[in-house]
Design an enzyme around this catalytic site. Structure first.
Site, PDB file in Angstrom:
ATOM      1  N   TYR A  65      -9.298   3.883  -4.211  1.00  0.00           N
ATOM      2  CA  TYR A  65      -8.336   4.971  -4.341  1.00  0.00           C
ATOM      3  C   TYR A  65      -8.271   5.601  -5.727  1.00  0.00           C
ATOM      4  CZ  TYR A  65      -6.946   3.240   0.191  1.00  0.00           C
ATOM      5  OH  TYR A  65      -6.960   2.854   1.505  1.00  0.00           O
ATOM      6  N   ARG A 109     -11.366   3.042  11.560  1.00  0.00           N
ATOM      7  CA  ARG A 109     -12.574   2.900  10.732  1.00  0.00           C
ATOM      8  C   ARG A 109     -12.947   1.428  10.672  1.00  0.00           C
ATOM      9  NH1 ARG A 109     -10.953   3.304   5.736  1.00  0.00           N
ATOM     10  NH2 ARG A 109     -11.688   1.194   5.268  1.00  0.00           N
ATOM     11  N   ASP A 139     -15.450  -1.539   9.073  1.00  0.00           N
ATOM     12  CA  ASP A 139     -16.250  -1.843   7.882  1.00  0.00           C
ATOM     13  C   ASP A 139     -17.293  -2.910   8.192  1.00  0.00           C
ATOM     14  OD1 ASP A 139     -14.614  -0.074   6.505  1.00  0.00           O
ATOM     15  OD2 ASP A 139     -13.256  -1.660   5.814  1.00  0.00           O
ATOM     16  N   ASN A 196      -9.803  -0.874  10.621  1.00  0.00           N
ATOM     17  CA  ASN A 196      -8.587  -0.288  10.053  1.00  0.00           C
ATOM     18  C   ASN A 196      -8.027   0.713  11.058  1.00  0.00           C
ATOM     19  OD1 ASN A 196      -6.733   1.259   8.547  1.00  0.00           O
ATOM     20  ND2 ASN A 196      -7.861   0.927   6.651  1.00  0.00           N
ATOM     21  N   GLU A 232       0.817  -1.216   0.000  1.00  0.00           N
ATOM     22  CA  GLU A 232       0.000   0.000   0.000  1.00  0.00           C
ATOM     23  C   GLU A 232       0.851   1.267   0.000  1.00  0.00           C
ATOM     24  OE1 GLU A 232      -3.508  -0.362   2.701  1.00  0.00           O
ATOM     25  OE2 GLU A 232      -2.554  -2.252   3.212  1.00  0.00           O
ATOM     26  N   GLU A 277     -13.889  -5.798   9.405  1.00  0.00           N
ATOM     27  CA  GLU A 277     -12.565  -5.540   9.958  1.00  0.00           C
ATOM     28  C   GLU A 277     -12.491  -4.112  10.483  1.00  0.00           C
ATOM     29  OE1 GLU A 277      -9.426  -4.734   6.732  1.00  0.00           O
ATOM     30  OE2 GLU A 277     -10.878  -6.028   5.726  1.00  0.00           O
ATOM     31  N   SER A 316      -6.808  -2.419   2.841  1.00  0.00           N
ATOM     32  CA  SER A 316      -7.191  -1.759   1.590  1.00  0.00           C
ATOM     33  C   SER A 316      -7.605  -2.716   0.485  1.00  0.00           C
ATOM     34  CB  SER A 316      -6.060  -0.858   1.085  1.00  0.00           C
ATOM     35  OG  SER A 316      -5.903   0.245   1.923  1.00  0.00           O
ATOM     36  N   GLY A 356      -7.179   5.576   5.472  1.00  0.00           N
ATOM     37  CA  GLY A 356      -6.644   6.462   4.446  1.00  0.00           C
ATOM     38  C   GLY A 356      -7.110   7.892   4.646  1.00  0.00           C
TER      39      GLY A 356
END
Length: 304
Positions: free
Chosen positions: A208, A247, A249, A267, A19, A265, A145, A271
């Site tokens: 992205y 964050r 999900d 994070n 990443e 999951e 990601s 990002g």
């Protein structure tokens, strides 16, 4: 600046993970925002000489804008602890737990959070035969990601052929149908809920690439689902021992109501690019990019 704990900030970015490019983008945008807030900012691409470079720069703190392995899994956090440099986001243990998707699920289950069935399997076994009923998803168990995600659809003739750079052990997870929801947590506060729409799988490119996905924020969901997402995201953040901003999900099968909501999951270093979800959610509740980055910096410490 006199009321702030830190003045000279290294924004740590890039690094050797899969990443790298999105980390460079996150780092550049956070560095620009912090300069606008009045910080002295040094942008540093993490390489093998990282410890030496940090010793030379002697920052007041490190803003960790790395993504993926080495930067998000407890490794660089341990180095910063050893060097005594305050840093942002989650600490060693929370980072190493959250990047490991199967151990994250163990923590979720222990705290009563709903997840779908999953298992770890060797890359060879996954390519030899279906290791669970279709449809299912195959992905690295320790990347973020949506790097290297394979969706095996119902009725697939053969198991997936995984890329050479996939790890020897992968996660195989029952496919969870429904809407893609996500909630950012800032300290002890859930910010907002986003509904993510993309033409296909919400993968690295969709995340992205400009126009790769469409975000509806706040998501148009029933009040009870909204509250559940907020509660679950904060619970996940705390259960994993996270700090700063995270964050989480979700998938929500609205045909099942509250029973259709599951966690995927968490994070620990979301990002912060022009297409990223966390700054967008912060903006919806009146927190600018500069204010968000400044809060993250002022939350920095060792012993996280």
């Amino acid at each position: 600046m006199s009321s702030r704990a830190f003045r000279k900030v290294v924004v740590l970015m890039g690094g050797p993970s899969a990443e790298r490019e999105v980390s460079l983008s996150t780092g550049r945008e956070c560095a620009a925002a912090l300069r606008e807030e009045g910080y002295e900012v040094v942008e540093l691409d993490a390489g093998p000489d990282l410890a030496m470079r940090l010793a030379e720069i002697s920052p007041d703190c490190v803003f960790n804008a790395l993504h993926g392995r080495w930067g998000e899994d407890g490794c660089v956090q341990g180095m910063l602890e050893w060097m005594g440099i305050p840093y942002t986001h989650s600490g060693v243990l929370a980072s190493s737990l959250a990047i490991d998707k199967e151990r994250t699920k163990d923590i979720y289950r222990a705290h009563g959070l709903p997840v779908c069935e999953s298992t770890l399997a060797s890359k060879a076994d996954v390519m030899a035969s279906h290791v669970m009923p279709m449809p299912y998803v195959v992905k690295p168990y320790n990347e973020g990601s949506s790097v290297g995600v394979y969706l095996v659809a119902e009725g697939a003739n053969a198991p997936p052929k995984l890329a050479d750079d996939m790890p020897e052990i992968v996660m195989v997870e029952a496919f969870a149908p429904g809407r893609e929801l996500t909630v950012s947590v800032m300290g002890d506060r859930a910010l907002e809920i986003t509904d993510i729409y993309s033409d296909g799988w919400y993968d690295y490119e969709a995340k992205y690439t400009e126009g790769g996905s469409r975000h509806v924020v706040p998501a148009e969901v029933p009040a009870n689902i909204r509250e559940m997402c907020f509660e679950y995201a904060v619970t996940a953040h705390n259960a994993l021992g996270c700090r700063g901003v995270t964050r989480t999900d979700f998938r929500w099968d609205e045909s099942k109501g509250a029973d259709g909501l599951i966690l995927l999951e968490t994070n620990t270093q979301p990002g912060m690019t022009g297409t990223s979800l966390t700054p967008e959610q912060a903006g919806k509740v009146g927190i600018s990019m500069g204010a968000l980055c400044s809060w993250i910096v002022e939350d920095a410490s060792c012993g996280r």
